[in-house]
Design an enzyme around this catalytic site. Structure first.
Site, PDB file in Angstrom:
ATOM      1  N   THR A 217       0.519  -1.526  -0.157  1.00 11.31           N
ATOM      2  CA  THR A 217       0.039  -0.503   0.384  1.00 11.31           C
ATOM      3  C   THR A 217       1.179   1.371   0.048  1.00 11.31           C
ATOM      4  O   THR A 217       1.901   1.190   0.049  1.00 11.31           O
ATOM      5  CB  THR A 217      -0.749  -0.234   1.236  1.00 11.31           C
TER       6      THR A 217
ATOM      7  N   CYS B  68       3.409   2.900  -8.914  1.00  7.10           N
ATOM      8  CA  CYS B  68       3.245   1.386  -8.486  1.00  7.10           C
ATOM      9  C   CYS B  68       2.583   0.700  -8.332  1.00  7.10           C
ATOM     10  O   CYS B  68       1.621   1.703  -7.957  1.00  7.10           O
ATOM     11  CB  CYS B  68       3.435   1.845  -6.804  1.00  7.10           C
TER      12      CYS B  68
ATOM     13  N   THR C 222      -0.148   0.319  -6.037  1.00  5.75           N
ATOM     14  CA  THR C 222      -0.880   1.499  -4.910  1.00  5.75           C
ATOM     15  C   THR C 222      -2.072   1.496  -5.846  1.00  5.75           C
ATOM     16  O   THR C 222      -1.521   1.650  -7.457  1.00  5.75           O
ATOM     17  CB  THR C 222      -0.336   2.440  -4.890  1.00  5.75           C
TER      18      THR C 222
END
Length: 183
Positions: A13, A171, A174
């Site tokens: 995350t 990412c 994410t």
């Protein structure tokens, strides 16, 4: 731990905490990943803690460990009522209670005055510039937040939100489903 190293652990995350103009904002994305599969896109990883919601907290890492770390910190916060004291007392427990072991998680916590990172190994770290960025997209979010702080007049909440969005574009662990809280 790199999220790809153990495909059976739910983790990864991005969480960021930004201070500006007497305000602090903590933001996080909503993606939950199991191995290389997105399991959920709208998880809430940022919360208000404390008697009157005076502490903001976001977690990154293995989900079960993160919830354990959240619960332990919240219990200390309820008992001591002050962010730094609660973090220090939690760190003391790590040194004396073997049952805590090593949790694969990090918390970013902040109140009006202080920002801290609390690790699953009992470390408590205060960033020197008031910015915290943790999780798989933390480096991207940190870079974005620093640039926005240095070159814009945006408020803390907007900077935190944009930093997560930028990390979400880079990412794979994410997303851009941002939850943000501000004091």
């Amino acid at each position: 731990m790199d999220p790809s190293q153990n495909p059976n652990i739910v983790h990864a995350t991005t969480i960021i905490s930004v201070r500006r103009g007497g305000h602090v904002a903590v933001a996080g994305d909503g993606q939950v990943t199991l191995g290389h599969t997105v399991m959920k896109g709208n998880a809430r990883k940022v919360r208000r803690l404390g008697r009157e919601g005076q502490v903001l907290a976001g977690f990154a890492g293995a989900a079960a460990d993160a919830f354990t770390l959240f619960e332990l910190f919240e219990a200390k916060l309820d008992k001591h009522g002050q962010l730094t004291r609660a973090a220090v007392e939690l760190a003391k427990d790590w040194r004396t209670e073997r049952r805590l072991g090593k949790l694969e998680a990090l918390l970013a916590v902040a109140d009006k005055e202080t920002s801290l990172i609390i690790s699953g190994t009992g470390d408590v770290i205060e960033p020197e510039d008031g910015i915290i960025a943790i999780g798989s997209g933390g480096s991207y979010a940190l870079s974005a937040a620093r640039a926005l702080l240095a070159h814009t007049e945006l408020d803390a909440k907007t900077i935190a939100t944009e930093a997560i969005n930028i990390a979400g574009d880079i990412c794979i662990y994410t997303n851009r489903n941002v939850v943000v809280e501000e004091l």
